[in-house]
Motif scaffolding. Structure first.
Motif, mmCIF file in Angstrom:
data_model
loop_
_atom_site.group_PDB
_atom_site.id
_atom_site.type_symbol
_atom_site.label_atom_id
_atom_site.label_comp_id
_atom_site.label_asym_id
_atom_site.label_seq_id
_atom_site.Cartn_x
_atom_site.Cartn_y
_atom_site.Cartn_z
ATOM 1 N N PRO A 13 -2.770 -42.964 -70.586
ATOM 2 C CA PRO A 13 -3.766 -42.292 -69.754
ATOM 3 C C PRO A 13 -4.780 -41.549 -70.628
ATOM 4 O O PRO A 13 -4.428 -41.020 -71.679
ATOM 5 N N ARG A 14 -6.000 -41.490 -70.192
ATOM 6 C CA ARG A 14 -7.050 -40.768 -70.922
ATOM 7 C C ARG A 14 -6.977 -39.294 -70.546
ATOM 8 O O ARG A 14 -7.790 -38.761 -69.798
ATOM 9 N N LYS A 15 -5.960 -38.642 -71.109
ATOM 10 C CA LYS A 15 -5.710 -37.215 -70.866
ATOM 11 C C LYS A 15 -5.384 -36.560 -72.201
ATOM 12 O O LYS A 15 -4.829 -37.206 -73.092
ATOM 13 N N PRO A 16 -5.682 -35.274 -72.337
ATOM 14 C CA PRO A 16 -5.345 -34.589 -73.593
ATOM 15 C C PRO A 16 -3.864 -34.711 -73.959
ATOM 16 O O PRO A 16 -3.516 -34.824 -75.132
ATOM 17 N N GLU A 17 -2.987 -34.723 -72.964
ATOM 18 C CA GLU A 17 -1.548 -34.818 -73.221
ATOM 19 C C GLU A 17 -1.151 -36.139 -73.874
ATOM 20 O O GLU A 17 -0.089 -36.251 -74.479
ATOM 21 N N SER A 18 -1.982 -37.144 -73.762
ATOM 22 C CA SER A 18 -1.665 -38.454 -74.336
ATOM 23 C C SER A 18 -1.751 -38.463 -75.860
ATOM 24 O O SER A 18 -1.215 -39.365 -76.496
ATOM 25 N N ALA A 19 -2.400 -37.470 -76.437
ATOM 26 C CA ALA A 19 -2.444 -37.399 -77.899
ATOM 27 C C ALA A 19 -1.023 -37.298 -78.448
ATOM 28 O O ALA A 19 -0.699 -37.921 -79.463
ATOM 29 N N ARG A 20 -0.166 -36.562 -77.768
ATOM 30 C CA ARG A 20 1.229 -36.437 -78.197
ATOM 31 C C ARG A 20 1.925 -37.785 -78.127
ATOM 32 O O ARG A 20 2.655 -38.177 -79.053
ATOM 33 N N LEU A 21 1.699 -38.536 -77.054
ATOM 34 C CA LEU A 21 2.310 -39.861 -76.915
ATOM 35 C C LEU A 21 1.790 -40.821 -77.981
ATOM 36 O O LEU A 21 2.551 -41.613 -78.534
#
Length: 136
Positions: A13-21
């Protein structure tokens, strides 16, 4: 010595949280390939690419790819649906953003780029592990 190219890819997903993934994907892939020494740099690169996509992409997802180009070299790439190209430009000391391309450039030793695609772009950076010198 070159090895057969291997690739791992994931749509996130294009979300800030995806950087962790994305960092986890890169880390796990490099460990499987025995390239742990590239982990820190690769995690920073993919985090910068993801951060840029979160701000500029137009679709709800992005594609992260880690490709083993040679025995000791990988390419980390992110595909998004924005045609806005990142540019390496001077950033003032007081600027709160805009350093991503500079960071990617430094970590990849200048081996990064953008491939325009009909629907967006692929931003990539190549990272190399130190070559082992045989004793002898």
């Amino acid at each position: 010595m070159a090895t057969k190219s291997s690739r791992v890819t994931e749509t996130l997903p294009r979300k800030p949280e995806s950087a962790r993934l994305a960092r986890r994907l890169v880390s796990a892939t490099l460990r499987v390939w025995g390239l742990e020494e590239l982990e820190d740099a690769a995690q920073l690169v993919v985090a910068e690419l993801m951060s840029n996509a979160v701000v500029h992409a137009k679709r709800d997802s992005v594609r992260v790819t880690v490709t083993r180009l040679h025995q000791r070299r990988v390419r980390v790439a992110l595909v998004d649906l924005s045609r806005e190209l990142p540019q390496l430009r001077p950033v003032g000391a007081q600027a709160e953003s805009g350093r991503g391309p500079e960071i990617v450039n430094a970590l990849s030793r200048g081996r990064w780029g953008v491939d325009p695609l009909p629907w967006g772009k692929r931003v990539w950076a190549e990272l190399s592990a130190a070559e082992e010198v045989p004793c002898g």
